[in-house]
Design a protein around this motif. Structure first.
Motif, mmCIF file in Angstrom:
data_model
loop_
_atom_site.group_PDB
_atom_site.id
_atom_site.type_symbol
_atom_site.label_atom_id
_atom_site.label_comp_id
_atom_site.label_asym_id
_atom_site.label_seq_id
_atom_site.Cartn_x
_atom_site.Cartn_y
_atom_site.Cartn_z
ATOM 1 N N VAL A 82 0.871 -1.012 0.044
ATOM 2 C CA VAL A 82 0.093 0.056 0.005
ATOM 3 C C VAL A 82 0.802 1.258 -0.129
ATOM 4 O O VAL A 82 0.518 2.222 -0.654
ATOM 5 N N ARG A 83 1.996 1.344 0.942
ATOM 6 C CA ARG A 83 2.892 2.537 0.975
ATOM 7 C C ARG A 83 3.324 2.741 -0.593
ATOM 8 O O ARG A 83 3.929 3.790 -0.876
ATOM 9 N N GLU A 84 3.797 1.697 -1.215
ATOM 10 C CA GLU A 84 4.564 1.764 -2.542
ATOM 11 C C GLU A 84 3.287 2.304 -3.495
ATOM 12 O O GLU A 84 3.664 3.220 -4.476
ATOM 13 N N PHE A 85 2.063 2.158 -3.184
ATOM 14 C CA PHE A 85 1.027 2.656 -4.285
ATOM 15 C C PHE A 85 0.499 4.175 -3.899
ATOM 16 O O PHE A 85 0.172 4.774 -4.935
ATOM 17 N N LEU A 86 1.029 4.644 -2.734
ATOM 18 C CA LEU A 86 0.497 5.876 -2.177
ATOM 19 C C LEU A 86 1.054 6.982 -3.028
ATOM 20 O O LEU A 86 0.220 8.156 -3.369
ATOM 21 N N PRO A 87 2.058 7.082 -3.779
ATOM 22 C CA PRO A 87 2.530 8.223 -4.721
ATOM 23 C C PRO A 87 1.511 8.326 -5.870
ATOM 24 O O PRO A 87 1.287 9.293 -6.403
ATOM 25 N N GLN A 88 1.107 7.155 -6.340
ATOM 26 C CA GLN A 88 0.038 7.168 -7.195
ATOM 27 C C GLN A 88 -1.277 7.828 -6.918
ATOM 28 O O GLN A 88 -1.916 8.661 -7.801
ATOM 29 N N LEU A 89 -1.538 7.594 -5.952
ATOM 30 C CA LEU A 89 -2.933 8.267 -5.170
ATOM 31 C C LEU A 89 -2.704 9.811 -5.149
ATOM 32 O O LEU A 89 -3.351 10.441 -5.458
ATOM 33 N N ASP A 90 -1.340 10.078 -4.686
ATOM 34 C CA ASP A 90 -1.070 11.543 -4.667
ATOM 35 C C ASP A 90 -1.146 12.253 -5.969
ATOM 36 O O ASP A 90 -1.652 13.472 -6.247
ATOM 37 N N GLU A 91 -0.628 11.457 -6.922
ATOM 38 C CA GLU A 91 -0.744 12.205 -8.403
ATOM 39 C C GLU A 91 -2.327 12.480 -8.986
ATOM 40 O O GLU A 91 -2.677 13.212 -9.533
ATOM 41 N N LEU A 92 -3.049 11.162 -8.694
ATOM 42 C CA LEU A 92 -4.541 11.185 -8.977
ATOM 43 C C LEU A 92 -5.672 11.991 -8.171
ATOM 44 O O LEU A 92 -6.411 12.445 -8.661
ATOM 45 N N VAL A 93 -5.520 11.983 -7.123
ATOM 46 C CA VAL A 93 -6.748 12.485 -6.171
ATOM 47 C C VAL A 93 -6.094 13.784 -5.615
ATOM 48 O O VAL A 93 -5.441 14.125 -4.718
ATOM 49 N N THR A 94 -6.735 14.889 -6.516
ATOM 50 C CA THR A 94 -6.390 16.304 -6.313
ATOM 51 C C THR A 94 -7.519 17.014 -5.419
ATOM 52 O O THR A 94 -7.116 17.999 -4.583
ATOM 53 N N GLU A 95 -8.683 16.381 -5.343
ATOM 54 C CA GLU A 95 -9.769 16.674 -4.464
ATOM 55 C C GLU A 95 -10.378 15.501 -3.834
ATOM 56 O O GLU A 95 -10.821 14.530 -4.466
ATOM 57 N N GLY A 96 -10.439 15.224 -2.327
ATOM 58 C CA GLY A 96 -10.850 14.033 -1.962
ATOM 59 C C GLY A 96 -10.339 13.691 -0.643
ATOM 60 O O GLY A 96 -9.449 14.642 -0.189
ATOM 61 N N LEU A 97 -10.505 12.623 -0.099
ATOM 62 C CA LEU A 97 -9.766 12.023 0.928
ATOM 63 C C LEU A 97 -9.442 10.619 0.995
ATOM 64 O O LEU A 97 -10.132 9.994 0.278
ATOM 65 N N VAL A 98 -8.174 10.524 1.496
ATOM 66 C CA VAL A 98 -7.298 9.159 1.496
ATOM 67 C C VAL A 98 -7.253 8.896 2.911
ATOM 68 O O VAL A 98 -6.679 9.385 3.724
ATOM 69 N N ILE A 99 -8.045 7.524 3.285
ATOM 70 C CA ILE A 99 -7.930 7.034 4.688
ATOM 71 C C ILE A 99 -7.094 5.703 4.722
ATOM 72 O O ILE A 99 -7.566 4.935 3.748
ATOM 73 N N LEU A 100 -6.428 5.480 5.500
ATOM 74 C CA LEU A 100 -5.538 4.440 5.735
ATOM 75 C C LEU A 100 -5.956 3.601 7.216
ATOM 76 O O LEU A 100 -5.962 4.238 8.209
ATOM 77 N N ASP A 101 -6.495 2.659 7.126
ATOM 78 C CA ASP A 101 -6.625 1.713 8.310
ATOM 79 C C ASP A 101 -5.894 0.314 8.434
ATOM 80 O O ASP A 101 -5.999 -0.225 7.395
ATOM 81 N N ASP A 102 -5.478 0.300 9.754
ATOM 82 C CA ASP A 102 -4.805 -1.169 9.820
ATOM 83 C C ASP A 102 -6.032 -1.971 10.004
ATOM 84 O O ASP A 102 -7.222 -1.707 10.607
ATOM 85 N N CYS A 103 -6.015 -3.190 9.568
ATOM 86 C CA CYS A 103 -7.175 -4.098 9.497
ATOM 87 C C CYS A 103 -6.332 -5.814 9.562
ATOM 88 O O CYS A 103 -5.409 -5.855 9.345
ATOM 89 N N GLU A 104 -7.133 -6.553 9.923
ATOM 90 C CA GLU A 104 -7.057 -7.985 9.720
ATOM 91 C C GLU A 104 -7.598 -8.751 8.881
ATOM 92 O O GLU A 104 -9.024 -8.701 8.904
ATOM 93 N N VAL A 105 -6.980 -9.414 7.828
ATOM 94 C CA VAL A 105 -7.764 -10.235 6.804
ATOM 95 C C VAL A 105 -7.771 -11.479 7.356
ATOM 96 O O VAL A 105 -6.686 -12.246 7.704
ATOM 97 N N ILE A 106 -8.861 -12.097 7.582
ATOM 98 C CA ILE A 106 -9.168 -13.438 7.984
ATOM 99 C C ILE A 106 -8.996 -14.547 6.812
ATOM 100 O O ILE A 106 -8.436 -15.429 7.173
ATOM 101 N N ARG A 107 -9.760 -14.086 5.783
ATOM 102 C CA ARG A 107 -9.660 -15.129 4.424
ATOM 103 C C ARG A 107 -9.840 -14.524 3.228
ATOM 104 O O ARG A 107 -10.877 -13.621 3.047
ATOM 105 N N TYR A 108 -8.828 -14.466 2.301
ATOM 106 C CA TYR A 108 -8.894 -13.949 1.163
ATOM 107 C C TYR A 108 -8.373 -14.963 0.203
ATOM 108 O O TYR A 108 -7.298 -15.321 0.010
ATOM 109 N N VAL A 109 -9.341 -15.413 -0.422
ATOM 110 C CA VAL A 109 -9.085 -16.727 -1.452
ATOM 111 C C VAL A 109 -9.829 -16.437 -2.916
ATOM 112 O O VAL A 109 -11.102 -16.132 -2.670
ATOM 113 N N GLY A 110 -9.131 -16.499 -3.782
ATOM 114 C CA GLY A 110 -9.873 -16.257 -5.141
ATOM 115 C C GLY A 110 -10.679 -17.519 -5.646
ATOM 116 O O GLY A 110 -10.459 -18.459 -5.086
#
Length: 126
Positions: A82-110
């Motif tokens: 996510v931290r590596e991706f943030l510079p792209q959001l800085d470029e794209l989002v000129t008006e808006g709000l970006v929120i980062l939340d720590d979370c725990e993923v219990i299960r993610y399977v495609g």
């Protein structure tokens, strides 16, 4: 297939539905860049009412239709990705709000992973 379990970061980008990037919806550009960056997942949610820094209420109610409803783009992955991706959001989002939340993923399977798991347990996939 991407698997993600344990500590993660959820990015929520709050923008307007009419926000654009090079003549296409901003939310679509964010999702496509997140996909290209290999992030675990992204979803877009359209709000029915809200306001932001402008203090103008945008609503989908029939009597006051809005062309700029709130949109939330939610992305989840590890903190480092996510931290590596943030510079792209800085470029794209000129008006808006970006929120980062720590979370725990219990299960993610495609979906492909679910079939693979069933096959390894001696069950036949459909």
């Amino acid at each position: 297939m991407t698997r993600l379990t344990g500590d993660a970061v959820r990015v929520t980008v709050l923008i307007g539905e009419s926000d654009t990037w090079r003549h296409k919806p901003l939310y679509a550009e964010i999702v496509h860049r997140a996909h290209a960056a290999g992030l675990a997942g992204a979803s877009v949610f359209r709000g029915i009412e809200g306001y932001g820094a402008s203090s103008l209420i945008h609503t989908s109610r029939l009597l006051s239709l809005s062309e700029d409803l709130p949109v939330a783009v939610v992305i989840v992955d590890t903190q480092s990705r996510v931290r590596e991706f943030l510079p792209q959001l800085d470029e794209l989002v000129t008006e808006g709000l970006v929120i980062l939340d720590d979370c725990e993923v219990i299960r993610y399977v495609g979906r492909g992973d679910i079939r693979d798991e069933a096959d390894t347990q001696g069950k036949r996939s459909l």
